[in-house]
Design a protein around this motif. Sequence first.
Motif, mmCIF file in Angstrom:
data_model
loop_
_atom_site.group_PDB
_atom_site.id
_atom_site.type_symbol
_atom_site.label_atom_id
_atom_site.label_comp_id
_atom_site.label_asym_id
_atom_site.label_seq_id
_atom_site.Cartn_x
_atom_site.Cartn_y
_atom_site.Cartn_z
ATOM 1 N N HIS A 197 5.385 -8.103 15.097
ATOM 2 C CA HIS A 197 4.284 -8.479 14.467
ATOM 3 C C HIS A 197 2.950 -7.377 14.919
ATOM 4 O O HIS A 197 3.317 -7.398 16.631
ATOM 5 N N LEU A 198 2.709 -7.086 14.390
ATOM 6 C CA LEU A 198 1.496 -6.176 13.820
ATOM 7 C C LEU A 198 0.246 -6.732 14.962
ATOM 8 O O LEU A 198 0.081 -7.769 13.286
ATOM 9 N N ASN A 199 -0.792 -6.608 15.668
ATOM 10 C CA ASN A 199 -2.169 -6.843 15.628
ATOM 11 C C ASN A 199 -2.761 -7.283 14.368
ATOM 12 O O ASN A 199 -2.695 -5.841 13.388
ATOM 13 N N SER B 125 -2.862 -8.889 10.898
ATOM 14 C CA SER B 125 -2.272 -7.640 9.655
ATOM 15 C C SER B 125 -1.008 -9.521 9.500
ATOM 16 O O SER B 125 -1.767 -10.394 9.885
ATOM 17 N N ARG B 126 -0.940 -8.838 8.178
ATOM 18 C CA ARG B 126 -0.057 -10.228 7.130
ATOM 19 C C ARG B 126 1.095 -10.886 8.060
ATOM 20 O O ARG B 126 0.921 -11.937 7.722
ATOM 21 N N SER B 127 1.178 -10.017 9.028
ATOM 22 C CA SER B 127 2.019 -11.138 9.709
ATOM 23 C C SER B 127 1.833 -12.308 10.234
ATOM 24 O O SER B 127 2.849 -13.135 11.130
ATOM 25 N N THR C 23 -6.553 5.660 13.360
ATOM 26 C CA THR C 23 -6.205 5.453 11.474
ATOM 27 C C THR C 23 -5.856 3.480 11.609
ATOM 28 O O THR C 23 -5.627 3.669 10.301
ATOM 29 N N MET C 24 -5.258 3.222 11.919
ATOM 30 C CA MET C 24 -5.449 1.487 11.750
ATOM 31 C C MET C 24 -3.979 1.092 11.727
ATOM 32 O O MET C 24 -3.506 -0.176 11.138
ATOM 33 N N LEU C 25 -3.109 2.404 11.457
ATOM 34 C CA LEU C 25 -1.572 2.617 11.608
ATOM 35 C C LEU C 25 -0.694 1.855 12.977
ATOM 36 O O LEU C 25 -1.585 1.267 12.860
ATOM 37 N N ALA C 26 0.622 1.189 11.678
ATOM 38 C CA ALA C 26 1.553 0.454 13.146
ATOM 39 C C ALA C 26 1.777 1.776 13.914
ATOM 40 O O ALA C 26 2.274 2.991 13.145
ATOM 41 N N GLY D 293 8.272 1.257 8.334
ATOM 42 C CA GLY D 293 7.287 0.272 9.524
ATOM 43 C C GLY D 293 6.105 -0.108 8.886
ATOM 44 O O GLY D 293 4.719 0.343 9.856
ATOM 45 N N ARG D 294 6.361 -1.202 8.059
ATOM 46 C CA ARG D 294 5.240 -2.042 7.870
ATOM 47 C C ARG D 294 5.504 -3.252 8.556
ATOM 48 O O ARG D 294 7.015 -4.018 8.863
ATOM 49 N N SER D 295 4.262 -4.331 8.790
ATOM 50 C CA SER D 295 4.697 -5.328 8.878
ATOM 51 C C SER D 295 4.275 -6.789 8.034
ATOM 52 O O SER D 295 3.089 -6.383 7.660
ATOM 53 N N PRO D 296 4.672 -7.549 8.587
ATOM 54 C CA PRO D 296 5.405 -8.248 8.996
ATOM 55 C C PRO D 296 6.891 -7.453 7.908
ATOM 56 O O PRO D 296 7.393 -7.252 7.612
ATOM 57 N N ALA E 79 11.798 -7.423 5.464
ATOM 58 C CA ALA E 79 10.086 -6.708 5.403
ATOM 59 C C ALA E 79 10.069 -7.497 4.085
ATOM 60 O O ALA E 79 10.868 -8.187 3.424
ATOM 61 N N GLU E 80 8.925 -7.720 4.028
ATOM 62 C CA GLU E 80 7.971 -8.223 2.688
ATOM 63 C C GLU E 80 7.459 -9.369 2.709
ATOM 64 O O GLU E 80 8.224 -10.341 3.039
ATOM 65 N N SER E 81 6.220 -9.773 3.195
ATOM 66 C CA SER E 81 6.246 -10.754 2.811
ATOM 67 C C SER E 81 6.509 -12.150 1.935
ATOM 68 O O SER E 81 6.949 -13.226 2.789
ATOM 69 N N GLY E 82 6.792 -11.899 1.022
ATOM 70 C CA GLY E 82 7.274 -12.433 -0.201
ATOM 71 C C GLY E 82 8.675 -12.691 0.371
ATOM 72 O O GLY E 82 9.134 -13.983 0.435
ATOM 73 N N SER F 264 -2.501 -16.572 2.150
ATOM 74 C CA SER F 264 -3.379 -17.207 2.894
ATOM 75 C C SER F 264 -3.804 -16.095 3.876
ATOM 76 O O SER F 264 -5.510 -15.850 3.733
ATOM 77 N N PHE F 265 -3.687 -14.708 3.313
ATOM 78 C CA PHE F 265 -4.246 -13.353 3.942
ATOM 79 C C PHE F 265 -5.304 -13.142 3.678
ATOM 80 O O PHE F 265 -5.970 -12.548 3.954
ATOM 81 N N PRO F 266 -4.143 -12.632 1.975
ATOM 82 C CA PRO F 266 -5.742 -12.165 0.715
ATOM 83 C C PRO F 266 -7.249 -13.156 1.116
ATOM 84 O O PRO F 266 -8.010 -12.989 1.191
HETATM 85 N N1 LIG Z 1 3.367 -6.173 0.810
HETATM 86 C C1 LIG Z 1 3.702 -5.807 2.286
HETATM 87 C C2 LIG Z 1 2.435 -5.445 2.968
HETATM 88 C C3 LIG Z 1 2.835 -4.816 3.970
HETATM 89 C C4 LIG Z 1 1.820 -3.818 4.859
HETATM 90 O O1 LIG Z 1 0.746 -3.043 4.252
HETATM 91 N N2 LIG Z 1 1.187 -4.718 6.135
HETATM 92 C C5 LIG Z 1 0.281 -3.821 6.830
HETATM 93 C C6 LIG Z 1 -0.596 -4.246 8.236
HETATM 94 S S1 LIG Z 1 -1.097 -6.042 6.813
HETATM 95 C C7 LIG Z 1 1.237 -2.177 8.008
HETATM 96 O O2 LIG Z 1 1.760 -2.435 8.201
HETATM 97 N N3 LIG Z 1 -0.028 -1.322 8.095
HETATM 98 C C8 LIG Z 1 0.232 -0.856 8.582
HETATM 99 C C9 LIG Z 1 0.627 0.431 8.817
HETATM 100 O O3 LIG Z 1 0.655 0.703 7.111
HETATM 101 O O4 LIG Z 1 0.825 1.215 9.193
HETATM 102 C C10 LIG Z 1 4.005 -7.086 3.409
HETATM 103 O O5 LIG Z 1 3.672 -8.205 2.137
HETATM 104 O O6 LIG Z 1 4.649 -7.965 3.611
#
Ligand SMILES: N[C@@H](CCC(=O)N[C@@H](CS)C(=O)NCC(=O)O)C(=O)O
Length: 220
Positions: free
Chosen positions: A6-8, A10-12, A37-40, A51-54, A64-67, A176-178
């Motif tokens: 879980h990234l703070n 975020s979509r998770s 940078t707001m990056l993970a 390296g993305r969340s969730p 990976a990938e919310s859907g 919900s997230f968008p």
């Molecule tokens: N389409 C992907 C998008 C994942 C995504 O971009 N997550 C963002 C958080 S909302 C993230 O990890 N951002 C940090 C980064 O890019 O380093 C999903 O729905 O899981």
Amino acid sequence: MITVHHLNNSRSQRILWMLEELEIPYKIEFYQRDETTMLAPKELTRIHALGRSPVITDNDITIAESGAIIEYLTEVYGTEYQPNMGTSEYHQYRYWMHYAEGSLMPQLLVKLIFDKMKTNPMPFFVKPIAKKLANTVIEIFSRPNIDRNLEFVDDHLSKNNWFCGDQLSGADFQMSFPLEAVVARENGSNYPNILAFVDKIHSRPAYQNALKAGGPYHYA
Ligand SMILES: N[C@@H](CCC(=O)N[C@@H](CS)C(=O)NCC(=O)O)C(=O)O
């Protein structure tokens, strides 16, 4: 045991909400965005190459990938969150599951990038050019597209209790997230049914439990 990476902010958050609705045990590994940078953080690439969340792990499976995560959790733990195949509710389900990340989020992201371009630090002589460029893209491309999308979603919600009709489904977790981002960042008050949807999900006990579990979340 399921672990949510879980990234703070975020979509998770949508995955935590779903798990609370499912009432199944899970644990959370917390990751914090870089404040500039707001990056993970890099550690997330140890779980999944992007390296993305969730991202979730369920014993030896990593998803990976919310859907994809929502579909996995639905298939394995909560088939009640997917309408029966072949029904009109199922067509809605598939549509909204794709639409959230395939159509709506990219529009919101383009606008976020150009909004940031107007305020990011830069040499004073570049600022007016950057501002003009950003405003033009927003005015000509972003704003009309976002408005058209939000009118469309708002109209759908004016005729349906949930995205697929009368039953809460995976499509609601995915959307919900968008919609939270719209209410928080865009002028959500122009869209009463979107506002009502976001209020409705936020008032659910499972959503409140997810907030407690996930920590501070700017969109709720
Ligand atoms: N389409 C992907 C998008 C994942 C995504 O971009 N997550 C963002 C958080 S909302 C993230 O990890 N951002 C940090 C980064 O890019 O380093 C999903 O729905 O899981």
